[in-house]
Design a protein around this motif. Structure first.
Motif: not given
Ligand code: NCD
Length: 319
Positions: A9-18
């Motif tokens: 359900s994430k909107r972005h993939l900014l990093g593995i963190e999260g």
């Protein structure tokens, strides 16, 4: 390919963190299915038909950029890659103005590479579409870590309990940061091997054990992941010479023999043969996974694009 039980359900993939273990396993499972598709004669899935993928590379790239382009096209998206050399950034437009301009063109997904850590996150706050970090400075490169994990998992099965060494220029490497984070989540034991000058000051807190002696660090390792010596990012005296670096930290048969028998060899590319890795080791028939990593890159990016497109807010007004 939408019938997997877990809802990413994430909107972005900014990093593995999260990300959590379920997010990662979901992407790897979907990646596996795209590997099968990509090995067919006709490599098409129309999941992104009518959607627009914008590739925005402020920093150099060959494989990551083409990998995202191919991934987007195979999913049926309209793919546009912005050439930064001819872009308005060179004419003095700020990063944020560029983001606002591109956002007005209503892309569904934005893939961004930038030389500054944090720039991709900043841009993600200014746009309405899903953003994928394709490498920001020395911070994160999440799709590289995901494709590495997919490559390892397909060869060795469960990543939990494996011992993985990441060697070389850790200081400048977003690949190392993302990989340490991901391998930790999946329960691997991670070792960082680097000279003191190329070990980041905070590395002791990353969840990996640190080694300066490569032979010691490689003991019992199932996987040896080499990093490129990023000389373009070095403005000081980090190393006496590339020759000396190879002597202590270049992967050759003799040092590789310190790892587990049959240990696998990886490198995100581009490689400096003879600097961080001996040519024969890089080309090892059974043990080098380097070209497989490139293949997995397209599959994992298709998985990421599919999941983020599904999570992206719908921009059209309700009927
Ligand atoms: C890496 C990168 O750009 O961070 N390459 C890649 O994406 N395949 C590693 C590197 O440039 O050394």
């Amino acid at each position: 390919m939408a019938d997997l039980a877990y809802a990413f359900s994430k909107r972005h993939l900014l990093g593995i963190e999260g990300l959590n273990r379920l997010d990662i396993e979901d992407l790897l499972n979907l990646g596996d299915r795209y590997v099968e598709l990509n090995r067919r004669r006709v490599k098409r899935a129309d999941i992104l038909a009518g959607r627009t993928l914008l590739n925005l590379f402020f920093d150099n790239s060959t494989r990551t950029q083409s990998s995202f382009e191919i991934a987007g096209r195979r999913l049926g998206a309209d793919v546009v890659t912005m050439q930064v050399a001819t872009s308005s950034v060179k004419k003095g437009e700020t990063l944020v103005d560029t983001a606002i301009t591109l956002n007005a063109m209503k892309p569904d997904l934005l893939v961004i590479r930038h030389a500054s850590s944090g720039a991709v996150k900043l841009l993600s706050r200014k746009v309405d579409c899903g953003v994928i970090n394709a490498g920001d400075g020395s911070h994160e490169h999440p799709t590289q870590a995901l494709l590495d994990a997919l490559t390892i998992r397909r060869r060795l099965g469960d990543i939990g309990g494996l011992r993985v060494a990441i060697c070389g220029d850790v200081l400048h490497s977003r690949v190392a940061r993302s990989n340490v984070a991901l391998l930790n989540i999946l329960g691997a034991e991670v070792r960082l091997i680097a000279p003191r000058t190329l070990t980041p000051p905070g590395a002791a807190g990353w969840g990996a054990s640190l080694f300066t002696d490569m032979r010691k660090g490689l003991e019992g390792c199932d996987v040896v992941m080499m990093l490129r010596l990023q000389q373009e990012r070095m403005d000081g005296a980090y190393l006496p010479s590339a020759r000396e670096f190879f002597h202590f930290y270049g992967l050759d048969d003799e040092k590789l023999a310190c790892a587990k028998p049959g240990a696998l060899i990886m490198h995100p590319g581009p490689m400096n043969r003879g600097v961080e890795i001996e040519s024969g080791v890089a080309d090892h028939k059974d043990r080098s996974l380097i070209t497989e990593q490139v293949e997995m890159g397209v599959a994992i990016r298709m998985a990421v694009l599919e999941r983020l497109a599904a999570a992206a807010p719908v921009t059209e007004p309700a009927p």
